[in-house]
Write a protein that holds these residues in place. Structure first.
Motif, PDB file in Angstrom:
ATOM      1  N   ARG A  79     -11.080 -15.258 -18.256  1.00 55.21           N
ATOM      2  CA  ARG A  79     -12.445 -15.314 -18.734  1.00 55.21           C
ATOM      3  C   ARG A  79     -13.115 -13.951 -18.537  1.00 55.21           C
ATOM      4  NH1 ARG A  79     -16.610 -15.549 -15.551  1.00 55.21           N
ATOM      5  NH2 ARG A  79     -17.800 -16.634 -17.172  1.00 55.21           N
ATOM      6  N   GLN A  98      -7.860 -17.501 -22.083  1.00 55.77           N
ATOM      7  CA  GLN A  98      -8.426 -18.635 -21.373  1.00 55.77           C
ATOM      8  C   GLN A  98      -9.795 -19.022 -21.913  1.00 55.77           C
ATOM      9  OE1 GLN A  98      -8.545 -17.616 -17.182  1.00 55.77           O
ATOM     10  NE2 GLN A  98      -6.612 -18.685 -16.780  1.00 55.77           N
ATOM     11  N   ARG A  99     -10.203 -20.252 -21.641  1.00 58.46           N
ATOM     12  CA  ARG A  99     -11.561 -20.666 -21.961  1.00 58.46           C
ATOM     13  C   ARG A  99     -12.536 -19.731 -21.247  1.00 58.46           C
ATOM     14  NH1 ARG A  99     -13.510 -26.713 -20.650  1.00 58.46           N
ATOM     15  NH2 ARG A  99     -11.837 -27.129 -22.165  1.00 58.46           N
ATOM     16  N   GLY A 100     -13.528 -19.264 -21.971  1.00 57.96           N
ATOM     17  CA  GLY A 100     -14.486 -18.319 -21.402  1.00 57.96           C
ATOM     18  C   GLY A 100     -14.114 -16.871 -21.634  1.00 57.96           C
ATOM     19  N   GLU A 144      -8.179 -21.333 -25.289  1.00 58.11           N
ATOM     20  CA  GLU A 144      -9.463 -21.780 -25.824  1.00 58.11           C
ATOM     21  C   GLU A 144     -10.489 -20.662 -25.867  1.00 58.11           C
ATOM     22  OE1 GLU A 144     -10.788 -25.694 -24.367  1.00 58.11           O
ATOM     23  OE2 GLU A 144      -8.907 -25.745 -23.235  1.00 58.11           O
ATOM     24  N   GLY A 145     -10.034 -19.420 -25.792  1.00 59.59           N
ATOM     25  CA  GLY A 145     -10.934 -18.286 -25.860  1.00 59.59           C
ATOM     26  C   GLY A 145     -11.283 -17.907 -27.285  1.00 59.59           C
ATOM     27  N   PHE A 236      -7.474 -21.486 -30.179  1.00 59.95           N
ATOM     28  CA  PHE A 236      -8.477 -20.441 -30.030  1.00 59.95           C
ATOM     29  C   PHE A 236      -9.462 -20.447 -31.196  1.00 59.95           C
ATOM     30  CE2 PHE A 236      -4.750 -18.634 -32.119  1.00 59.95           C
ATOM     31  CZ  PHE A 236      -5.285 -18.011 -33.226  1.00 59.95           C
ATOM     32  N   THR A 237     -10.542 -19.688 -31.012  1.00 57.14           N
ATOM     33  CA  THR A 237     -11.514 -19.436 -32.088  1.00 57.14           C
ATOM     34  C   THR A 237     -11.368 -17.985 -32.532  1.00 57.14           C
ATOM     35  OG1 THR A 237     -13.107 -21.078 -31.309  1.00 57.14           O
ATOM     36  CG2 THR A 237     -13.968 -19.283 -32.657  1.00 57.14           C
TER      37      THR A 237
END
Length: 552
Positions: A79, A98-100, A144-145, A236-237
């Motif tokens: 993150r 990673q998420r964040g 999920e980043g 991911f986005t």
């Protein structure tokens, strides 16, 4: 893979496929092979990366990927906000955000170099992509980043697409405006490129240095993968792309799962996904909201595409949502290598210009065939819910013969290598609430749109069916709830049409009009024609035998 529903598989009976319940994939499609990785983890912070949004971490990404590629494993982006220049992937690497984590690509155009690549189906010079990989195997981008391509630093913007206050703010931010005052460009180089003939197309005898004076105009695709095998993109986005967002070219065994692509609605050429000359893959549970086409199938352009001769084939596309794009699911127009064996199920298109969009034009060549669609929901479609157009990006034809009220006829041309082919489409269980036209079929007189079946479909639109130069078009259990009913269905120079159990609003002025001296063998069956003020109207010199009506 999740199994396809029995109703999807039943679509294939009587065609090239046979019904086999409980199959993991449609019978003719090979299983998609996903990459595998060791648990070895290479954190970018150990290679000097700093998450302060100020430090350019290009070198840290390169070192981490190099080290990971030697052993195989995961490059970890924790993150934080990571500013970087272009990232080049390598084999046996899973780039995990990673998420964040926000990977922010530089908006400084000099951080990206011109390279030889491919753009819109032809050899070209463009800026290198923020994310890229060539001739790789066993690669992934997961997590999920977020990846942000700093697209606003690259893109031109048309005044008509902004409110006055937004336009004034953009102009004051810098950049230049063209002489007409209608388009803003981020740099003078970008403006110069817009006035150049075929900018970026790699011409004989020219090299990269010859394009330096228009470098800023040559926007890169954000994620470019060429000739790669066993590719996983998951979770991911990816957003704010300078041009096309995700572009696999000549790749095999592609899995795209749970990816979100986001671009401004005014962003030109910002397709979400362009699968070009790719083989064997699945796209599922994705969300696309972009300024151009959503899910797009391509295979090269004109002579170069035909010479390459590699179709996009063997893909399942399911459980995916598309917002505000030019098209929801699209084939073309650069489809000169062909497309086949594509299966679309359980997709939702909201506010797109067109829903199912199949487009080509003379000069492309290529064969698009064996396309199966089952289960598409659409709302607020600006144009056509279902479109077959073999006259894309050409000047609309003008009336040359026939009645003044008829749609224009197109003059036939000789068949050649550049004559495109659309055939064998099976579309069922489509619902659309709101469109300009329910179904538009526009083939060429020398090459009709062929063998199209649309079944169990409900379309609410201004116009119902417009069919020009079609052969073997079959509508069964189709509701055309159109507000323009003079007529509900317009057919011109088409043959072997079956209109079976067509439903429409009571009191329609005219149900079916048939014109054109090449029209023949039109059947209207199992339809309550009494619900219309007039059932059939024929054009001049057409025999009554052209249309057969079997009234209920």
């Amino acid at each position: 893979m999740k199994q396809l529903t029995a109703c999807v598989l039943a679509l294939f009976t009587g065609g090239i496929l046979a019904f086999r319940p409980a199959a993991d994939t449609p019978p003719t499609l090979p299983k998609v092979v996903e990459p595998t990785f060791s648990r070895d983890t290479f954190n970018i912070t150990k290679y000097g990366a700093v998450a302060d949004g100020q430090t350019l971490n290009t070198e840290a990404f390169r070192k981490a990927i190099d080290a990971c590629s030697q052993k195989g494993g995961v490059v970890l982006v924790p993150r934080g906000l990571w500013l970087t220049g272009p990232i080049q992937l390598k084999s046996n690497v899973n780039l995990h955000v990673q998420r964040g984590a926000l990977v922010q690509f530089s908006g400084k155009l000099s951080d990206f170099q011109l390279i030889k690549t491919n753009w819109e189906g032809v050899d070209a010079v463009r800026n290198q992509s923020p994310l890229s990989g060539s001739d790789l195997e066993n690669i992934a981008i997961t997590g999920e980043g977020v990846f942000d391509g700093a697209g606003d630093a690259w893109r031109m913007v048309k005044k008509e697409k902004l409110a006055e206050g937004q336009w004034q703010k953009l102009v004051k931010s810098g950049g230049v405006v063209d002489a007409k005052g209608t388009t803003w460009y981020p740099t003078a180089q970008s403006l110069k490129g817009s006035t150049t003939t075929k900018p970026g197309v790699l011409q004989p005898g020219k090299d990269i240095a010859d394009y330096a004076d228009i470098k800023d105009f040559l926007r890169p695709n954000m994620l470019s993968l060429q000739r790669c095998k066993k590719v996983l993109l998951e979770g991911f986005t990816i957003q704010n792309s300078p041009a096309w967002t995700i572009h696999p070219l000549l790749c095999e065994n592609i899995t795209l799962r749970g990816v979100t692509a986001r671009n401004p609605w005014y962003g030109q050429n910002t397709d979400a996904l362009d699968l070009e000359s790719c083989k064997n893959g699945i796209v599922e549970n994705c969300t696309f909201d972009v300024g151009d086409d959503g899910i797009c199938i391509k295979s090269g352009r004109d002579e170069q595409g035909r010479k390459r001769g590699v179709p996009t084939e063997n893909f399942i596309i399911r459980d995916t949502k598309v917002y505000h794009a030019h098209g929801g699911f699209v084939i073309g127009s650069e489809m000169s290598g062909g497309a086949r064996n594509l299966y679309v199920t359980n997709c939702t298109f909201i506010g797109t210009d067109v829903g199912l969009r199949f487009k080509t034009t003379r000069g492309r060549g290529g064969v698009v065939e064996n396309i199966f669609v089952d289960g598409v929901q659409m709302t607020d479609i600006a144009g056509e819910a279902i479109l077959f157009d073999m006259y894309y990006a050409a000047k609309d034809p003008v009336q040359v013969t026939g009645e003044a009220f008829a749609i224009p006829e197109i003059k036939a041309e000789p068949l050649n290598d550049g004559t495109p082919v659309f055939r064998n489409f099976r579309i069922k269980n489509v619902t659309c609430k709101g469109a300009a036209t329910g179904i538009l079929v526009r083939g060429l007189p020398e090459m009709n749109v062929q063998d199209i079946e649309i079944e169990n479909t409900v379309l609410e639109s201004k116009k119902g069916l417009v069919c020009q130069e079609g052969n073997g078009i079959r509508l069964k259990n189709v509701a055309l709830y159109s507000t323009e009913t003079k007529p509900v269905m317009e057919v011109q120079n088409s043959q072997n049409l079956t209109l079976d159990n067509i439903r429409f609003a009571d009191g329609a002025d005219l149900l079916l009009r048939v014109t054109g001296d090449r029209s023949k063998a039109v059947k209207l069956v199992n339809t309550n024609t009494k619900a219309a003020k007039k059932d059939v109207e024929l054009g001049q010199k057409l025999s009554k035998k052209v249309v057969t009506v079997s009234k209920l």
